[in-house]
Write a protein that holds these residues in place. Structure first.
Motif, PDB file in Angstrom:
ATOM      1  N   PRO A  16       0.695   4.740  -6.872  1.00  0.00           N
ATOM      2  CA  PRO A  16       0.718   3.943  -5.604  1.00  0.00           C
ATOM      3  C   PRO A  16      -0.176   2.729  -5.578  1.00  0.00           C
ATOM      4  N   PHE A  17       0.290   1.614  -4.950  1.00  0.00           N
ATOM      5  CA  PHE A  17      -0.698   0.549  -5.026  1.00  0.00           C
ATOM      6  C   PHE A  17      -0.746   0.201  -3.363  1.00  0.00           C
ATOM      7  N   ARG A  18      -1.579  -0.442  -2.893  1.00  0.00           N
ATOM      8  CA  ARG A  18      -1.992  -1.149  -1.609  1.00  0.00           C
ATOM      9  C   ARG A  18      -2.303  -2.597  -1.898  1.00  0.00           C
ATOM     10  N   TYR A  19      -1.370  -3.524  -0.861  1.00  0.00           N
ATOM     11  CA  TYR A  19      -1.821  -4.790  -1.041  1.00  0.00           C
ATOM     12  C   TYR A  19      -2.341  -5.080   0.480  1.00  0.00           C
ATOM     13  N   VAL A  20      -3.707  -5.750   0.529  1.00  0.00           N
ATOM     14  CA  VAL A  20      -4.165  -6.161   1.893  1.00  0.00           C
ATOM     15  C   VAL A  20      -3.672  -7.483   1.851  1.00  0.00           C
ATOM     16  N   LEU A  21      -3.101  -8.068   3.025  1.00  0.00           N
ATOM     17  CA  LEU A  21      -2.783  -9.441   3.170  1.00  0.00           C
ATOM     18  C   LEU A  21      -3.387 -10.086   4.491  1.00  0.00           C
ATOM     19  N   GLU A  22      -3.900 -11.119   4.380  1.00  0.00           N
ATOM     20  CA  GLU A  22      -4.452 -11.864   5.471  1.00  0.00           C
ATOM     21  C   GLU A  22      -3.858 -13.256   5.692  1.00  0.00           C
ATOM     22  N   ARG A  23      -4.040 -13.690   6.866  1.00  0.00           N
ATOM     23  CA  ARG A  23      -3.431 -14.958   6.941  1.00  0.00           C
ATOM     24  C   ARG A  23      -4.368 -15.698   8.278  1.00  0.00           C
ATOM     25  N   GLU A  24      -4.326 -17.189   8.415  1.00  0.00           N
ATOM     26  CA  GLU A  24      -5.198 -17.958   9.161  1.00  0.00           C
ATOM     27  C   GLU A  24      -4.159 -18.089  10.488  1.00  0.00           C
ATOM     28  N   GLY A  25      -4.188 -17.346  11.403  1.00  0.00           N
ATOM     29  CA  GLY A  25      -3.643 -17.645  12.615  1.00  0.00           C
ATOM     30  C   GLY A  25      -1.863 -17.140  12.535  1.00  0.00           C
ATOM     31  N   LYS A  26      -1.300 -17.095  13.534  1.00  0.00           N
ATOM     32  CA  LYS A  26       0.081 -16.543  13.501  1.00  0.00           C
ATOM     33  C   LYS A  26       0.932 -17.290  12.679  1.00  0.00           C
ATOM     34  N   GLU A  27       0.863 -18.779  12.485  1.00  0.00           N
ATOM     35  CA  GLU A  27       1.510 -19.536  11.763  1.00  0.00           C
ATOM     36  C   GLU A  27       1.340 -19.620  10.153  1.00  0.00           C
ATOM     37  N   GLY A  28       0.230 -19.041   9.808  1.00  0.00           N
ATOM     38  CA  GLY A  28      -0.337 -19.301   8.470  1.00  0.00           C
ATOM     39  C   GLY A  28       0.552 -18.365   7.358  1.00  0.00           C
ATOM     40  N   LYS A  29       0.400 -18.764   6.369  1.00  0.00           N
ATOM     41  CA  LYS A  29       1.049 -18.083   4.916  1.00  0.00           C
ATOM     42  C   LYS A  29       0.267 -16.906   4.822  1.00  0.00           C
ATOM     43  N   TRP A  30       0.629 -15.798   4.669  1.00  0.00           N
ATOM     44  CA  TRP A  30       0.226 -14.542   4.018  1.00  0.00           C
ATOM     45  C   TRP A  30      -0.340 -14.773   2.779  1.00  0.00           C
ATOM     46  N   LYS A  31      -1.661 -14.297   2.296  1.00  0.00           N
ATOM     47  CA  LYS A  31      -2.253 -14.163   1.224  1.00  0.00           C
ATOM     48  C   LYS A  31      -2.672 -13.062   0.950  1.00  0.00           C
ATOM     49  N   ILE A  32      -2.498 -12.437  -0.459  1.00  0.00           N
ATOM     50  CA  ILE A  32      -3.087 -11.136  -0.890  1.00  0.00           C
ATOM     51  C   ILE A  32      -4.751 -11.279  -0.874  1.00  0.00           C
ATOM     52  N   SER A  33      -5.367 -10.595  -0.154  1.00  0.00           N
ATOM     53  CA  SER A  33      -7.106 -10.668  -0.312  1.00  0.00           C
ATOM     54  C   SER A  33      -7.448  -9.492  -1.152  1.00  0.00           C
ATOM     55  N   GLN A  34      -6.733  -8.220  -1.099  1.00  0.00           N
ATOM     56  CA  GLN A  34      -7.151  -7.121  -2.028  1.00  0.00           C
ATOM     57  C   GLN A  34      -6.126  -6.372  -2.487  1.00  0.00           C
ATOM     58  N   VAL A  35      -6.246  -5.895  -3.886  1.00  0.00           N
ATOM     59  CA  VAL A  35      -5.185  -5.041  -4.267  1.00  0.00           C
ATOM     60  C   VAL A  35      -5.997  -3.593  -4.848  1.00  0.00           C
ATOM     61  N   LEU A  36      -5.083  -2.539  -4.207  1.00  0.00           N
ATOM     62  CA  LEU A  36      -6.069  -1.223  -4.463  1.00  0.00           C
ATOM     63  C   LEU A  36      -5.029  -0.559  -5.120  1.00  0.00           C
ATOM     64  N   ASN A  37      -5.318   0.476  -5.825  1.00  0.00           N
ATOM     65  CA  ASN A  37      -4.277   1.468  -6.675  1.00  0.00           C
ATOM     66  C   ASN A  37      -5.003   3.048  -6.490  1.00  0.00           C
ATOM     67  N   MET A  38      -4.204   3.911  -6.672  1.00  0.00           N
ATOM     68  CA  MET A  38      -4.758   5.199  -6.750  1.00  0.00           C
ATOM     69  C   MET A  38      -4.087   5.834  -7.912  1.00  0.00           C
ATOM     70  N   PRO A  39      -4.678   5.537  -9.291  1.00  0.00           N
ATOM     71  CA  PRO A  39      -4.343   6.172 -10.431  1.00  0.00           C
ATOM     72  C   PRO A  39      -3.984   7.687 -10.499  1.00  0.00           C
ATOM     73  N   SER A  40      -3.359   8.244 -11.343  1.00  0.00           N
ATOM     74  CA  SER A  40      -3.173   9.716 -11.212  1.00  0.00           C
ATOM     75  C   SER A  40      -4.365  10.481 -11.401  1.00  0.00           C
ATOM     76  N   TYR A  41      -5.368   9.821 -12.234  1.00  0.00           N
ATOM     77  CA  TYR A  41      -6.635  10.698 -12.324  1.00  0.00           C
ATOM     78  C   TYR A  41      -7.750  10.369 -11.084  1.00  0.00           C
ATOM     79  N   ALA A  42      -7.376   9.717 -10.038  1.00  0.00           N
ATOM     80  CA  ALA A  42      -8.352   9.363  -9.138  1.00  0.00           C
ATOM     81  C   ALA A  42      -7.779  10.113  -7.653  1.00  0.00           C
ATOM     82  N   ARG A  43      -8.915  10.316  -6.928  1.00  0.00           N
ATOM     83  CA  ARG A  43      -8.738  10.801  -5.714  1.00  0.00           C
ATOM     84  C   ARG A  43      -8.708   9.877  -4.350  1.00  0.00           C
TER      85      ARG A  43
END
Length: 196
Positions: free
Chosen positions: A147-174
């Motif tokens: 599984p991966f998680r992408y955190v996206l942010e933008r400046e105001g309601k009309e802004g374009k979404w940008k990825i600010s963080q990518v996280l994953n949970m590899p099979s060996y992690a908790r």
């Protein structure tokens, strides 16, 4: 010991050196594929899908850069093979096939006007290389993916979404682990074995 050629060669590509010398159709196609990636950041899920298209184009470009690097390092590899057996050094190598991934968005959570989290399940669909072994646990983990998680942010309601963080949970992690970390300056304390 086997090595994958690292991709600091990108610096040469950015300087235009490789493009002038390579004259290789595969490299030209890979560069073109990056240029042709359409970016759509109107919604969090479209931004993540654009990110994936760009990452896939990067994989192909990295493979071509690796092949170019091997050609340029041929003299080095020949000289090293005169001084060592294959048990010690087989020379730099590139992946035998371009990596492929199956990516599925499993959840999109818009938390506010300026923040969203996209969760996805990603599996590596690249076939194992000849001679590689997969035990039961390896096969199960390969089929399941991570599984991966992408955190996206933008400046105001009309802004374009940008990825600010990518996280994953590899099979060996908790817990979720950050994928892109800013590298710390090297203290050069270690005697790196593969350079000795």
């Amino acid at each position: 010991m086997k090595f994958y050629l690292a991709v600091p060669v990108i610096a040469f590509a950015l300087a235009g050196c490789i493009e002038k010398e390579a004259g290789d159709d595969g490299f030209a196609k890979a560069v073109s594929a990056v240029s042709e990636v359409k970016i759509n950041a109107e919604s969090p899920d479209m931004a993540v899908k654009s990110w994936w298209r760009l990452r896939d184009a990067e994989i192909a470009l990295d493979n071509e850069l690796c092949q170019y690097g091997l050609k340029r390092a041929k003299n080095y590899s020949q000289k090293v093979s005169e001084l060592s057996t294959e048990e010690i050094f087989t020379g730099p190598r590139c992946p035998k096939s371009v990596m492929t991934f199956d990516r599925k968005i499993t959840n999109v959570e818009v938390q506010s006007d300026t923040r969203a989290v996209v969760t996805a399940q990603i599996t590596n669909t690249t076939a194992p290389e000849d001679g590689a072994s997969l035990d039961y646990d390896d096969r199960k983990a390969k089929e399941q993916g991570d599984p991966f998680r992408y955190v996206l942010e933008r400046e105001g309601k009309e802004g374009k979404w940008k990825i600010s963080q990518v996280l994953n949970m590899p099979s060996y992690a908790r817990k979720w682990e950050e994928v892109f970390k800013q590298p710390a300056p090297l203290n050069n304390r270690w005697v790196y074995e593969n350079y000795q």
